[in-house]
Design an enzyme around this catalytic site. Sequence first.
Site, PDB file in Angstrom:
ATOM      1  CE1 TYR A 123      -4.064  -1.891   0.061  1.00  0.00           C
ATOM      2  CE2 TYR A 123      -2.816  -3.323   1.538  1.00  0.00           C
ATOM      3  CZ  TYR A 123      -3.912  -3.107   0.713  1.00  0.00           C
ATOM      4  OH  TYR A 123      -4.840  -4.089   0.547  1.00  0.00           O
ATOM      5  CG  PHE A 410     -10.605  -2.228  10.785  1.00  0.00           C
ATOM      6  CD1 PHE A 410     -10.396  -2.075   9.407  1.00  0.00           C
ATOM      7  CD2 PHE A 410      -9.732  -1.601  11.658  1.00  0.00           C
ATOM      8  CE1 PHE A 410      -9.368  -1.296   8.938  1.00  0.00           C
ATOM      9  CE2 PHE A 410      -8.700  -0.807  11.186  1.00  0.00           C
ATOM     10  CZ  PHE A 410      -8.509  -0.666   9.820  1.00  0.00           C
TER      11      PHE A 410
END
Length: 410
Positions: A123, A410
């Site tokens: 990323y 999450f």
Amino acid sequence: MTTELRVLRPSEWNQWFECLELAFGGDPETPEERELFEQLTEHERSLGIWDGDDVVGTAGAFSFRVAVPGGALVPAAAITMVSVASTHRRRGLLTSMMRRQLDDIRALGEPFAVLTASEPVIYGRFGYGAASRQMSLTIEKDRIRLDVPPGTDEVRLRHAKPDEAMAACESVYEQLVSGRPGVPAHGPGWERKPMVDPVSSRQGSSAQQCVLAERDGELVGCVTYHIKPEWEPAGPKGTVVVNDLAALDPAAYAALWRFVFDIDLMTTVVARNRPVDDAVLHLVSDVRRCNIRVRDSLHVRLVELGAALEARTYRGPLDVVFDVEDAFCPWNAGRWRLTVDAKGAASCRRTDDPADLALSVRELGSAYLGGESLSSLGLAGRVRELRAGTLAQASSAFLSDTAPWLPRGF
């Protein structure tokens, strides 16, 4: 190849999630996990890429508020469920989803995005920087002692069934959110996630157990854990696996750790996700017996650079001009003046003034939560000092008194 990138329709969720499962090894989640993930999915923030009738890419986002230095809870997109089918690699699908996501986040007015990376190398090219770390401990508990603070013996501990303790544990979590950068405030339904306990994930351990800490009838902490009993010819050699341990004051915190260390027939305590400045390191008599490992955790992407830098506070006055490189979100590129007053409040505006520091948005993301030092990034050649003395000053101002941490995924 003709593919279509669009928002997920609720009726397509199962097919979309199966693409995600296949990309992460093909092991299906349990019915309990699937039900929870489907309920938590924000369909309007979930993207899919279709090749004909097949889903070949997935990406989602949750609408959280994330604690930043100073204690403010700032709206942020929590990026999740990102995958590309192995049959469709190296065709720009991930880049197209990242592009669409960041444009949507900007349109929603969220100053930054966060994610946890399956592989940290992925990323950075999209402007995400590693901003927090997590510490894992494998503690030889029989070879150390705990030095607990006064008041520890006044804390009452009691077992509770995890499902029945769900609200209590969430209450402790919510009271601690603003005290540490990087901790997200969740919406309804997220209190269930730490209590999901499929047998397939236990690796021979017991069902999850829970102990609550109370003082004068008031809840002051909780711990959830698994027990993995093992034996050798000389006797028991079991392991306690700590999942969540949180408390509202030092005595309750110490009482919970002492409980974990005192569980019969166990010789090892494992905690896989703790903050790097965890106070337990100061309770143990021999930190070398804790077998510490540290890895990256939360990655931050500044989407609206000025708004993000204004949303947090700083440790001291600062007046610095950043020359920022941001090829993926060019609206952030250029020179920005960050001015911080004596109370730590900030203003960040465009400027034509000469730059003091040159860096990319990735470095600002890494430093944003106060856990990564701009000076350290400078030593790595990733921040260039253009005016003498400004790197040390900015680095000191950005740091947080408490290390950023993501206590739950999450």
